[in-house]
Design a protein around this motif. Structure first.
Motif, PDB file in Angstrom:
ATOM      1  N   ARG A 126       0.873  -1.184   0.000  1.00 49.64           N
ATOM      2  CA  ARG A 126       0.000   0.000   0.000  1.00 49.64           C
ATOM      3  C   ARG A 126       0.904   1.226   0.000  1.00 49.64           C
ATOM      4  N   GLU A 139      -2.618   3.568  -3.317  1.00 49.73           N
ATOM      5  CA  GLU A 139      -2.535   2.427  -4.227  1.00 49.73           C
ATOM      6  C   GLU A 139      -2.299   1.143  -3.437  1.00 49.73           C
ATOM      7  N   PRO A 184     -14.985   6.193   0.500  1.00 48.26           N
ATOM      8  CA  PRO A 184     -13.803   5.510   1.025  1.00 48.26           C
ATOM      9  C   PRO A 184     -14.042   4.919   2.406  1.00 48.26           C
ATOM     10  N   ILE A 188      -8.689   4.488   4.040  1.00 47.24           N
ATOM     11  CA  ILE A 188      -8.408   5.184   2.779  1.00 47.24           C
ATOM     12  C   ILE A 188      -8.701   6.672   2.927  1.00 47.24           C
ATOM     13  N   ILE A 200     -14.857   9.217  -3.811  1.00 43.79           N
ATOM     14  CA  ILE A 200     -13.564   9.157  -4.470  1.00 43.79           C
ATOM     15  C   ILE A 200     -13.696   8.245  -5.683  1.00 43.79           C
ATOM     16  N   LYS A 202     -12.195   4.959  -7.635  1.00 47.65           N
ATOM     17  CA  LYS A 202     -11.391   3.753  -7.466  1.00 47.65           C
ATOM     18  C   LYS A 202     -11.198   3.093  -8.825  1.00 47.65           C
ATOM     19  N   GLN A 204      -9.799  -0.359 -10.442  1.00 48.31           N
ATOM     20  CA  GLN A 204      -9.311  -1.728 -10.311  1.00 48.31           C
ATOM     21  C   GLN A 204      -8.689  -2.115 -11.639  1.00 48.31           C
ATOM     22  N   GLU A 219      -5.483  -1.747  -6.954  1.00 41.78           N
ATOM     23  CA  GLU A 219      -6.677  -0.947  -6.658  1.00 41.78           C
ATOM     24  C   GLU A 219      -6.174   0.434  -6.253  1.00 41.78           C
ATOM     25  N   ASN A 220      -6.430   1.417  -7.107  1.00 41.25           N
ATOM     26  CA  ASN A 220      -5.988   2.786  -6.877  1.00 41.25           C
ATOM     27  C   ASN A 220      -7.160   3.659  -6.473  1.00 41.25           C
ATOM     28  N   HIS A 221      -6.963   4.421  -5.417  1.00 42.06           N
ATOM     29  CA  HIS A 221      -8.009   5.304  -4.888  1.00 42.06           C
ATOM     30  C   HIS A 221      -7.574   6.745  -5.107  1.00 42.06           C
ATOM     31  N   ARG A 223      -8.281  10.989  -5.221  1.00 42.90           N
ATOM     32  CA  ARG A 223      -9.083  12.127  -4.750  1.00 42.90           C
ATOM     33  C   ARG A 223      -9.860  12.691  -5.928  1.00 42.90           C
ATOM     34  N   SER A 224     -11.172  12.704  -5.826  1.00 40.37           N
ATOM     35  CA  SER A 224     -11.995  13.187  -6.941  1.00 40.37           C
ATOM     36  C   SER A 224     -11.936  14.703  -7.085  1.00 40.37           C
TER      37      SER A 224
END
Length: 236
Positions: A126, A139, A184, A188, A200, A202, A204, A219-221, A223-224
């Protein structure tokens, strides 16, 4: 041939935005005020504003006015580039903070995505990915130990794709991605420094090498409020 007056004015306005004189999210002066400032007709000012709206520097909000657009990082989902490569294109230097680095037995979902044998292990990493001390992405990456036995904590503080292509010497072919808007979980949200009620984005994804080997599931998260994803479609 000299550029039209509206283009010159558009360039002057752009320079003022870039210098910080006009702040993101701020309403721009009225057409009358700009007409006086630049010694041009309101029609010319309107053309300059239209150009800057089309360039994405300004945005019109119906019934409200015209604003300096908040600039999000634009990610082309059809282009396979690493976060590091993307930031360096923008003359920014990213920092990777390793939050977890473990060798684990993957669950069935990860095993299926990576096409692993029953007893294979993976590295789980992570990473909090920051630019100018702000976290943009968290990530979660899973990499088969069989493919990358020498992977280390230190390597993952840099570019993962640089390591795979330049040090391991394998060529990355493509990635398959799914974008999902989510709320999230607390971990996260804390890592991204956002409220848990703020949506947010995500992604995949799994990626393959030239020989068809699946080498990564991530899996990437995102910030929108800092990222937007673009798709370019063309008619056949």
């Amino acid at each position: 041939m000299a550029a039209p007056l509206y283009k010159k004015i558009a360039q002057q306005i752009k320079e003022e935005i870039q210098s910080g004189k006009w702040q993101e999210g701020e309403t721009i002066p009225t057409e009358h005020h700009l007409s006086t400032t630049y010694g041009a007709s309101r029609v010319t000012i309107r053309q300059a504003i239209k150009q800057l709206v089309e360039e994405g520097l300004l945005e019109k909000v119906q019934g409200s006015g015209t604003y300096v657009k908040e600039q999000k990082i634009e990610h082309n989902i059809f282009e396979l580039v690493s976060f590091t490569e993307e930031m360096r294109r923008l003359n920014k230097e990213p920092v990777n903070q390793i939050m977890k680095f473990e060798m684990i037995q993957p669950d069935d979902h990860i095993r299926r995505m990576l096409r692993l044998g029953e007893n294979e292990t993976v590295f789980y990493i992570r990473r909090q990915r920051l630019v100018d001390d702000m976290p943009y992405v968290v990530e979660d990456t899973y990499l088969p130990v069989r493919l990358f036995p020498n992977l280390s904590y230190q390597i993952m503080t840099g570019s993962k794709y640089d390591y795979i292509e330049k040090e391991v010497g394998t060529k990355i072919k493509e990635s398959f991605q799914e974008v999902i808007p989510i709320l999230p979980d607390p971990a996260i949200a804390e890592a991204l420094q956002v409220n848990s009620g703020q949506p947010i984005l995500k992604i995949q994804s799994y990626s393959i090498l030239l020989d068809g080997t699946v080498f990564e599931y991530s899996e990437n998260h995102f910030r929108s409020d800092e990222y937007k994803f673009t798709l370019r479609a063309s008619r056949p």
